[in-house]
Design an enzyme around this catalytic site. Structure first.
Site, short mmCIF file in Angstrom:
data_model
loop_
_atom_site.label_atom_id
_atom_site.label_comp_id
_atom_site.label_asym_id
_atom_site.label_seq_id
_atom_site.Cartn_x
_atom_site.Cartn_y
_atom_site.Cartn_z
N CYS A 72 1.00 -1.08 -0.35
CA CYS A 72 -0.27 0.14 0.03
C CYS A 72 1.12 1.04 0.28
O CYS A 72 1.43 1.42 -1.13
CB CYS A 72 -0.72 -0.15 1.06
SG CYS A 72 -2.22 1.18 1.07
N HIS A 88 -3.51 -5.02 1.46
CA HIS A 88 -3.63 -5.38 2.80
C HIS A 88 -4.03 -6.37 2.90
O HIS A 88 -4.15 -7.95 1.74
CB HIS A 88 -4.38 -4.09 3.67
CG HIS A 88 -3.47 -2.83 3.42
ND1 HIS A 88 -2.18 -3.04 4.54
CD2 HIS A 88 -4.67 -2.19 3.53
CE1 HIS A 88 -2.39 -1.82 3.97
NE2 HIS A 88 -3.39 -1.20 3.39
#
Lengths: 276, 626
Positions: free
Chosen positions: B462, B563
């Site tokens: 991310c 994630h």
């Protein structure tokens, strides 16, 4: 002068606040000495004459400008695993069972004698409690908190840790659970590890004052006071600077004292309590 | 199977535009009626798609569209028409309901799904089996008292007893969030609790208000899974709480009560913060709205537990105090019986029973917030040394947890010199990519990482992935408050741009392109990256497959928005195989799915609570006499 700092839990900041107050008195030219009747810790300091005492008291002695001595921590309990703890009284070590650690009466007497020797030699004895003073299952065995307060009528200041939340409950609950003969000795409270704008505490502080009659000494900002690790719950890490390690710790204590006073911690109020 | 086909069989009722696809539903229901009652269908690849123990007789509901607001809800489709949405309804999947409906259909000799008598069966089934759910709230004397864990334990204990259970936390402040299957963002811990409740799909009602701190006492407020606005403390309590906040809590908890047997609610912080007591919708405020009895959990480890319990209850105004029906003393180390006399004394003083003396339990479960990381310098003592950059605004740090399934030592580092000897480097996610990139540069961590390029595998997740790119463009100051363009680490040639205030939240399922192994994860990010690198994954989308992530295998560089990417073994082991000696180390153990580890630990947790709690008393408090 004498005063006791009690914590609403382990790691509430008793050691820190006691050290700051020691430093404050020392800077005012008052001869001051730290005292903790009983310590449960494996982190010990060896005094120049070869006695083991808790690391916290050694540190408090340095900021008080005195040499650490065995009277400052007459009873040291060192957990040695398997339910056994090593009991050290005035330097004499003996291994006892966890189930029946010691003859409380005899040990209490030793602690009082140490306290008396210190009060004779110094103008101010700054005491520190141990754990929470309100452990209902241990109240009758207490030595360092209500035990000492009762024996020597030591007025006390309660330190609560706001970081975990529930600090008002912790302060009020501790006060409520204090034995009735000792409760009137609780004179003030401090909110430790505070972040942000103190005005958000609003009426809550007044409410605690009203409910308990304790005086509000102030808040201590969130900051790490660095000292040699005393119990397993304290912070570690970070850098300190100074010619010697002790100087580094003292320097750090000085800067936290300054910050706390700027933040509105009124140590004069503790002085009044100590003299009462 | 195409993605579209899969979506329809998985969630048969969401996509239907009435009456467009009604014929298909009718056809499916006719087949179901012919087939008869089947109970849970363990042969279905998606089983259980709603909850463990569900009834699969009616994958397509015979009552659709029931138009009953207790069950479904009307939504406006993108095309502007109204659709009856029953994707949150679990009624037909209760075994007693599925069984009853089928037996009535058979008894009446119904074979046509359009038979009007089916309507009567629903009416009768509702009368027999539908009731408003009970609620119970777990309060904590402090943060970290063990509320979340206690809620997870209660969810599992009740689930084991056959109840349909939902977790609920009206207001959660956390940087650790997750995405639901519908793309809504909620706190990670509620997704864990919903797993404990045996639910497959957590939803946005379970954490209707999520506060994501941005610094300077300002939080991004997420309402029912979508960004609502930024609030400072004063405006949050002054405007949001008395205004929309209270209604949001009322609406969402009511929604869950209609659909579940029990809603296990979690408080936030201490309920006795008397400075905000009247504006608190996270604790007693929510309990009042939901009419929930409360349990107070106190962590014994720090000492002062009795004082915390007595103080908390005495500071709560008398009219609310009676909601507190039980106390749980949690996290007791050593001999539990030693604390019993104190517990008896507390019962006497407060007149409230202590219903649990719970010992310290060693668990491998995702942690609620990064405070848990504060003192953690490293974890594990395995052979593969993984360095994780401990970004100041680290988010979704539980991404790292699956590494503990392998023979690793994970070090959280903040200084360049700590990188020495690393077998791999991970740059995790952050609430603020630009600020944390600046922090890395100040520290000299950027150079230290670049020195390791080609020597050890480097993975960015991310925000860390965004940092790995060539540049980061924030022309409107969306990410860090002031406009600017920043040079990335240049490990990839990707460029990330924050053009507008828009957040992407999506749940992903797909494969690692290199091996075809399955991968799952979820994206939560602002900023869109222009990817010019070779992709890492193929993600199944409703509209077809998409590629995701970047990889330069020769240089051992990996980046992804996903994630949770390390939870499935495929990518985790692929990445670790690049660690020097990694392949050999990995070959000594079987690959494990992190999800299985979590499941094992939830079982362990629930059993420990069950053993140390008076469950009979708990059921009595809940109003469920045994």
């Amino acid at each position: 002068m004498k005063v006791m700092f009690l914590g609403t839990s382990s790691g509430a900041g008793k050691t820190t606040v006691a050290a700051l107050y020691c430093r404050y008195l020392h800077k005012k030219g008052i001869s001051v000495v730290p005292f903790k009747a009983s310590n449960l810790s494996n982190s010990a300091f060896i005094t120049k004459d070869g006695y083991e005492i808790g690391m916290g008291q050694a540190f408090q002695a340095w900021v008080s400008g005195v040499e650490p001595s065995n009277d400052m921590n007459p009873v040291l309990l060192k957990p040695s695993g398997n339910g056994f703890i090593q009991l050290i009284v005035n330097g004499e070590a003996q291994t006892v069972s966890d189930a029946d650690p010691m003859d409380r009466k005899a040990v209490m007497k030793k602690a009082c004698e140490a306290f008396d020797r210190l009060s004779y030699k110094y103008d101010a004895v700054v005491c520190e409690g141990s754990g929470s003073p309100a452990e209902l299952n241990l109240l009758d065995k207490d030595l360092a908190n209500t035990g000492m307060m009762r024996e020597r009528r030591i007025p006390a200041v309660l330190v609560g840790d706001i970081e975990r939340g529930g600090v008002f409950a912790a302060l009020y609950g501790t006060w409520l659970l204090m034995p009735e003969d000792v409760r009137p000795l609780l004179k003030g409270f401090i909110i430790n590890r505070f972040r942000g704008d103190p005005t958000i505490l609003g009426d809550a502080v007044d409410k605690i004052k009203e409910l308990t009659g304790m005086e509000f000494i102030g808040t201590i900002p969130y900051a790490y006071l660095r000292f040699p690790e005393e119990d397993s719950l304290s912070e570690s890490g970070g850098k300190l600077e100074g010619p010697t390690l002790i100087d580094a710790f003292i320097g750090n204590a000085d800067s936290l004292l300054e910050t706390a006073e700027d933040y509105g911690l009124d140590l004069k109020k503790i002085e009044d309590i100590s003299s009462s | 199977m195409t993605a579209i086909h899969k979506m329809q069989s998985y969630y048969p009722n969401i996509m239907m535009h009435l009456p467009d696809n009604m014929d298909n539903i009718t056809k499916k229901v006719r087949e179901e009626i012919e087939r008869g009652w089947i109970g849970p269908d363990k042969s279905c690849p998606y089983h259980p798609c709603h909850f463990t123990g569900q009834d699969c007789t009616f994958c397509y509901c015979p009552f659709y569209p029931c138009m009953d607001e207790d069950l479904g809800t009307s939504i406006r489709s993108k095309r502007g028409s109204d659709i009856w949405d029953c994707s949150y309804c679990l009624f037909i999947h209760r075994q007693e309901v599925g069984k009853y409906a089928m037996s009535e259909i058979k008894r009446m000799g119904i074979s046509d799904p359009k038979d009007p008598r089916i309507r009567d069966i629903l009416t009768e089934a509702k009368a027999r089996f539908h009731r408003k759910g009970k609620t119970i709230m777990v309060l904590g004397a402090t943060s970290d008292a063990g509320k979340s864990i206690a809620v997870a334990a209660l969810c599992r204990i009740l689930h084991r007893k056959g109840y349909l259970v939902a977790p609920f936390k009206s207001q959660n402040m956390s940087l650790n969030s997750k995405v639901t299957r519908k793309g809504f963002e909620i706190a990670m811990i509620q997704t864990l609790q919903s797993k404990a409740a045996g639910l497959k799909n957590p939803d946005q009602y379970m954490n209707p208000i999520l506060l994501k701190p941005k610094g300077d006492a300002v939080s991004q407020v997420i309402v029912k899974g979508e960004p609502y606005g930024d609030y400072n403390v004063k405006d949050y309590y002054g405007k949001f709480v008395p205004g929309p906040g209270t209604e949001i809590v009322r609406g969402t908890v009511g929604f869950l009560k209609n659909r579940y047997d029990v809603v296990v609610m979690e408080g936030a912080g201490s309920p006795a913060e008397i400075n905000i007591y009247n504006r608190d919708i996270a604790n007693i405020g929510a309990a009042k709205i939901a009419d929930a009895p409360c349990l107070l959990v106190v962590n014994v480890e720090w000492g002062g537990a009795f004082a915390y319990a007595v103080g908390t209850i005495n500071l709560i105004p008398e009219e609310d105090r009676k909601r507190i029906k039980g106390i749980i003393l949690n996290n007791i180390r050593g001999d539990v019986s030693k604390i019993a006399p104190g517990a008896k004394e507390v019962e006497r003083i407060l007149g409230i029973p202590v219903i649990g003396l719970v010992p310290h339990i060693e668990l491998e479960l995702p942690q609620e917030d990064s405070e848990a990381l504060r003192d953690m310098k490293s974890k594990g003592s395995g052979n593969m040394k993984i360095s994780v950059i401990r970004l100041p605004r680290i988010s979704n740090f539980t991404d790292i947890d699956p590494l503990y399934l392998e023979d690793t030592t994970v070090k959280f580092i903040t200084e360049p010199e700590e990188l020495a000897g690393s077998g791999a480097i991970i740059i995790p996610g952050t609430k603020n990519t630009v600020e944390d990139l600046m922090w890395m540069k100040e520290k000299g961590l950027d150079k230290a990482i670049l020195e390791q390029r080609g020597r050890v595998p480097i993975l960015g997740i991310c925000g860390g992935y965004q940092m790995m790119g060539r540049s980061l463009e924030d022309p409107n100051g969306i990410e860090c408050g002031r406009p600017g363009t920043y040079e990335g680490l240049g490990l990839f040639d990707n460029v990330t741009r924050w053009g507008e205030y828009k957040k992407r939240t999506v749940l992903d399922e797909g494969v690692l392109l290199k091996t075809g192994g399955p991968v799952t994860g979820y994206e939560i990010h602002m900023g869109i990256s222009e990817i010019v690198e070779k992709p890492l994954f193929s993600i199944e989308r409703f509209t077809g497959n998409e590629t995701e992530g970047s990889v330069r295998e020769k240089e051992m560089l990996f980046g992804t928005y996903l994630h949770g990417v390390l939870e499935k073994p495929s990518f985790r082991r692929f990445f670790l195989s690049f660690v020097k000696g990694g392949e050999n180390i990995l070959s000594t153990s079987e690959p494990r799915d992190y999800d299985d580890l979590v499941e094992e630990n939830l079982e362990k947790l629930a059993s420990a609570f069950e053993k140390s709690m008076d469950v009979g008393k708990l059921m009595e408090i809940l109003g469920e006499e045994q």
